[in-house]
Design a protein around this motif. Structure first.
Motif, PDB file in Angstrom:
ATOM      1  N   GLU A 208       3.376  -0.800  -1.249  1.00 14.45           N
ATOM      2  CA  GLU A 208       3.631  -1.982  -2.076  1.00 14.45           C
ATOM      3  C   GLU A 208       4.012  -3.184  -1.228  1.00 14.45           C
ATOM      4  N   ARG A 218      -3.692  -5.220  -2.877  1.00 19.98           N
ATOM      5  CA  ARG A 218      -2.547  -4.949  -2.002  1.00 19.98           C
ATOM      6  C   ARG A 218      -2.774  -5.662  -0.671  1.00 19.98           C
ATOM      7  N   ARG A 237       3.223  -2.936  -7.871  1.00 19.54           N
ATOM      8  CA  ARG A 237       3.763  -1.589  -7.961  1.00 19.54           C
ATOM      9  C   ARG A 237       2.670  -0.521  -8.027  1.00 19.54           C
TER      10      ARG A 237
END
Length: 410
Positions: A208, A218, A237
């Motif tokens: 994360e 990400r 998340r």
């Protein structure tokens, strides 16, 4: 870091690696060095086709008359080796895992030294054939102890303080390139300190926090995702949505001083950019070329800087965040330089997930499962399962106290 030719034979790297891992003068001693040397020799023989099944010919293409080189390595090779180790050789499951970790540690070192572009041995597809570690309980997974956490954070704090002091106390007549080298060293030490503190105290999953090359969502946290005044950080998340994570007090000062030293051109810069010279060199050349600069001008421009990262900062050429593999390599290096005592069957360094689990231990013991679950962004049921060894220990204490109470009345 010097760039290594892909055609370099694998065994050309072995002695340097073993010296780095060895103990004593010249790195010639130590059990780890001896065991690692044995496994590297086995891996080299397997790669050359001297071990394995009767039809195994090694990793070198059939039309090539040479030994294995780094150009032959990718995650499929390590997958095949994991399958080879787990074959019908009578090895216990934890032994297979141990043998593979020796080769994986060497692979990570090769990335740091410029022999390989990626830590192929740690890829999920490479490790998939490894047998499960039967009977391993959640509590058996690595969790940084308080002593390890304090040792590592103290080590990176001292390194960063020394590097920043060296940079900020240069005499006025210091050569500009030398001063740039001092700034680069201070930035790297400050980045490492901030990363360690975040991993040690926030319990944020490393996936994360940093970039995942296989998931464009990400891309690693940016400065715009942090609110140091509020003590919070927006992260993507595991449940596939953005959410705020807490930044406790120990994390604020390292992040604040690091930001001040970096002075990013915009808040869209990654908090933890890569310092890989090969990546940055290519990025700078491509970006300046797109801006209309000629190759000769780009070369002259780059020569004015000790490191491409500093040029990128001045010209707002935004680098990518480090990856989760990069974080593991950093923690391997720091665990070694800090000389932290680590006794764990799977990791010979403080792994990123161990920081999260270590904070979970602290929170469960101090505030119970409900509070820990909120901080860890997990369900209470999952936290109870993962940290069941804590409850078992507490129940054991209760049972002991009950027995003592009964015995005192008999």
């Amino acid at each position: 870091m010097p760039e290594r030719a892909p055609s370099t034979p694998l065994d050309d790297s072995f002695e340097r690696y073993l010296q780095d891992k060895g103990k004593g003068r010249g790195g010639d001693g130590g059990n780890y060095r001896r065991n690692a040397a044995r496994e590297l020799e086995r891996f080299a023989e397997w790669a050359a086709g001297d071990r394995g099944a009767d039809d195994w010919t090694g990793i070198v293409p059939d039309d090539a008359d040479r030994g294995p080189t780094f150009d032959d390595l990718d995650e499929r090779v390590f997958r095949e080796y994991a399958r080879h180790l787990g074959g019908d050789r009578g090895l216990k499951q934890n032994t297979v895992q141990t043998y593979y970790r020796y080769i994986s540690a060497w692979c990570g070192w090769c990335v740091n030294e410029g022999y390989l572009e990626a830590h192929y041995a740690q890829r999920a597809s490479a490790m998939a054939p490894l047998p499960e570690d039967d009977g391993r309980k959640p509590g058996d997974q690595q969790a940084w102890t308080s002593e390890q956490r304090h040792a590592l954070t103290r080590h990176v704090d001292e390194r960063a303080r020394d590097a920043v002091e060296a940079y900020t106390t240069f005499p006025e007549d210091t050569d500009p390139l030398d001063k740039q080298r001092g700034r680069y060293a201070a930035l790297k030490a400050a980045r490492d300190r901030a990363l360690v503190f975040v991993l040690a105290y926030t319990a944020v999953r490393v996936g994360e926090l940093l970039r995942d090359p296989n998931d464009p969502r990400r891309r690693g946290v940016r400065w715009e995702d942090l609110s140091l005044d509020d003590g919070s950080m927006d992260v993507y998340r595991k449940k596939q949505q953005w959410d705020a994570a807490s930044l406790p007090d120990p994390v604020i000062s390292p992040l604040r001083s690091y930001r001040q030293l970096m002075d990013p051109p915009t808040d869209r810069w990654p908090v933890f950019p890569t310092f890989d010279q090969r990546t940055l060199a290519e990025l700078v050349r491509e970006e300046l070329a797109e801006r209309g600069e000629r190759p000769e001008a780009i070369t002259e421009w780059r020569d004015e800087y000790a490191r491409d990262l500093l040029l990128a900062l001045d010209e707002d050429i935004r680098p990518p965040s480090i990856t989760t593999d990069g974080a593991r390599s950093i923690l391997q290096r720091l665990s070694e330089t800090a000389e932290i005592d680590i006794n764990h069957p799977k990791h010979d360094y403080l792994a990123p997930h161990g920081g999260r689990r270590g904070m979970g231990e602290v929170l469960v013991r101090a505030f119970g499962y409900t509070v820990a679950a909120r901080y860890l962004d997990n369900s209470e049921e999952m936290v109870r399962e993962r940290y069941s060894h804590i409850e078992a220990g507490e129940l054991g204490d209760v049972a002991t106290e009950a027995l003592e109470e009964v015995d005192s009345h008999t």
